[in-house]
Design an enzyme around this catalytic site. Structure first.
Site, PDB file in Angstrom:
ATOM      1  N   GLY A  31       8.968  -3.237   3.674  1.00 25.22           N
ATOM      2  CA  GLY A  31       8.071  -4.644   3.295  1.00 25.22           C
ATOM      3  C   GLY A  31       6.746  -4.290   3.927  1.00 25.22           C
ATOM      4  N   HIS A  34       2.307  -2.721   0.022  1.00 24.28           N
ATOM      5  CA  HIS A  34       0.917  -2.087  -0.946  1.00 24.28           C
ATOM      6  C   HIS A  34       1.164  -1.691  -1.850  1.00 24.28           C
ATOM      7  CE1 HIS A  34       2.460   1.062   1.317  1.00 24.28           C
ATOM      8  NE2 HIS A  34       2.625   0.572   2.322  1.00 24.28           N
ATOM      9  N   GLY A  36       1.478   1.619  -2.372  1.00 20.91           N
ATOM     10  CA  GLY A  36       2.591   3.517  -1.929  1.00 20.91           C
ATOM     11  C   GLY A  36       3.685   2.320  -1.979  1.00 20.91           C
ATOM     12  N   HIS A  37       3.675   1.598  -1.277  1.00 19.16           N
ATOM     13  CA  HIS A  37       5.438   0.998  -1.455  1.00 19.16           C
ATOM     14  C   HIS A  37       5.740   0.751  -3.526  1.00 19.16           C
ATOM     15  CE1 HIS A  37       4.925  -0.811   1.973  1.00 19.16           C
ATOM     16  NE2 HIS A  37       6.339  -0.046   2.203  1.00 19.16           N
ATOM     17  N   ARG A 187       0.870  -0.713   8.237  1.00 23.26           N
ATOM     18  CA  ARG A 187       0.537  -0.973   9.899  1.00 23.26           C
ATOM     19  C   ARG A 187      -1.405  -1.122  10.037  1.00 23.26           C
ATOM     20  NH1 ARG A 187       5.039   2.680  11.149  1.00 23.26           N
ATOM     21  NH2 ARG A 187       6.202   1.485  13.107  1.00 23.26           N
TER      22      ARG A 187
HETATM   23  P1  AMP Z   1       8.035   2.148   5.134  1.00 21.38           P
HETATM   24  O1  AMP Z   1       8.150   0.450   4.023  1.00 21.38           O
HETATM   25  O2  AMP Z   1       7.203   1.957   5.927  1.00 21.38           O
HETATM   26  O3  AMP Z   1       9.837   1.911   5.642  1.00 21.38           O
HETATM   27  O4  AMP Z   1       8.357   2.881   3.869  1.00 21.38           O
HETATM   28  C1  AMP Z   1       9.396   2.348   2.424  1.00 21.38           C
HETATM   29  C2  AMP Z   1       8.773   3.668   1.501  1.00 21.38           C
HETATM   30  O5  AMP Z   1       7.281   3.347   1.528  1.00 21.38           O
HETATM   31  C3  AMP Z   1       9.214   5.216   1.869  1.00 21.38           C
HETATM   32  O6  AMP Z   1       9.581   6.107   1.378  1.00 21.38           O
HETATM   33  C4  AMP Z   1       7.635   5.233   2.201  1.00 21.38           C
HETATM   34  O7  AMP Z   1       7.367   7.451   3.067  1.00 21.38           O
HETATM   35  C5  AMP Z   1       7.021   5.209   1.112  1.00 21.38           C
HETATM   36  N1  AMP Z   1       5.171   4.763   1.418  1.00 21.38           N
HETATM   37  C6  AMP Z   1       4.956   4.089   2.732  1.00 21.38           C
HETATM   38  N2  AMP Z   1       3.836   4.806   2.352  1.00 21.38           N
HETATM   39  C7  AMP Z   1       3.668   4.837   1.280  1.00 21.38           C
HETATM   40  C8  AMP Z   1       1.598   5.862   0.780  1.00 21.38           C
HETATM   41  N3  AMP Z   1       1.012   5.406   1.486  1.00 21.38           N
HETATM   42  N4  AMP Z   1       1.977   6.300  -0.918  1.00 21.38           N
HETATM   43  C9  AMP Z   1       3.514   6.862  -0.813  1.00 21.38           C
HETATM   44  N5  AMP Z   1       4.318   6.127  -0.409  1.00 21.38           N
HETATM   45  C10 AMP Z   1       4.792   5.990   1.005  1.00 21.38           C
END
Ligand code: AMP
Length: 278
Positions: A31, A34, A36-37, A187
């Site tokens: 969650g 952004h 990226g997700h 973060r």
């Molecule tokens: P997290 O919520 O941080 O566990 O991330 C969930 C998924 O989103 C993971 O597969 C991360 O690698 C991916 N993710 C997080 N930040 C980015 C980003 N800046 N670009 C691409 N994927 C991302």
């Protein structure tokens, strides 16, 4: 968008969905979504089928209780973002829904567990594989999408999938960055304006290493990259590694697939980033 908070309801819904012949795409997240997700969800949508985003702040993958407590959880904003991009399903379980009390099993993920991130965050990859195993077992996705941002995590999950014979196709999606190069991360909201500026040294240094890469000069590049990051005020380097992209062992002049990876604390916030070279 359908929202499920219990495993049983999701499971029942998926029985019908799978019977209709839809491919199941899973995007696991914690969650505070952004771009990226969202890019992972959009890639899943491009491939067709139904897209499930899971949002679960997984306590087992935090080795620092303070980090877990401070992890952002803006669920209403997240739901809006998912609805805006037409995500089909959100799975947002409580901790007690996924984990029984005192669950003690874990997977042996081999040497990857103790390298780089694993060395600095003991137990982290046990926690990651624990929850991803549960999600794969419950959802049985055809394809699951992960970001290159967590390069080592992708390797660990690939390893688990191969060893457990999970019939799932894994897709690694590129890192989404802010216009100035900072890798997007949930973060980043903890960075003060000064931290935000200092944090740029990470992506700048990775970019510099990629631009100046020379297989006969890896030690020098690593040394200069470490120095550039250590010299940046407010930044505490954990590691900078130029590694074999398939094993994460230090690269040498015969290595074909190379990845440069960095982790550092910027102010109070721990950030990671990486770049593929060649
Ligand atoms: P997290 O919520 O941080 O566990 O991330 C969930 C998924 O989103 C993971 O597969 C991360 O690698 C991916 N993710 C997080 N930040 C980015 C980003 N800046 N670009 C691409 N994927 C991302």
């Amino acid at each position: 968008m359908k929202i499920f908070t219990t495993a049983n309801e999701l499971r029942q819904y998926l029985v019908q969905l799978k019977a209709s012949g839809a491919a199941i795409n899973l995007v696991p997240t914690m969650g505070a979504l952004h771009q990226g997700h969202l890019s992972l969800i959009q890639e899943a949508q491009r491939r067709g089928g139904a897209v499930i985003c899971s949002i679960f702040v997984n306590p087992k993958q935090f080795n620092d209780p303070k980090d877990l407590e401070l992890y952002p959880r803006p669920i209403l904003d997240d739901i809006k973002k998912l609805e805006q991009i037409n995500c089909d399903i959100l799975f947002n379980p409580a901790v007690s829904e996924l984990y029984a009390d005192n669950e003690s099993w874990h997977l042996n993920i081999g040497e990857l567990e103790g390298m780089l991130e694993g060395k600095f965050r003991p137990g982290h990859y046990q926690g990651v594989t624990h929850v991803v195993h549960k999600l794969f077992d419950l959802i049985k996705p055809d394809t699951a999408f992960f970001g290159q941002k967590d390069y080592q995590q992708f390797m660990v999950i690939s390893h688990m999938v191969a060893e457990m014979n999970f019939p799932v196709n894994l897709v690694m999606c590129p890192i989404q960055r802010e216009p100035d190069g900072l890798a997007m991360s949930s973060r980043n909201i903890h960075l003060t304006p000064d931290d935000r500026q200092h944090a740029l040294i990470l992506s700048k240094t990775l970019h510099w290493v990629k631009q100046n890469f020379n297989p006969n000069n890896i030690q020098r590049l690593k040394h200069d990259a470490e120095k550039a990051i250590r010299d940046e005020p407010g930044v505490e380097l954990a590691y900078f590694e130029i590694a074999d992209g398939d094993t994460l062992h230090s690269a040498d002049n015969n290595t074909k697939k190379i990845v440069a990876l960095v982790a550092a604390k910027v102010g109070k916030t721990r950030l990671i980033d990486n770049v593929l070279i060649g």
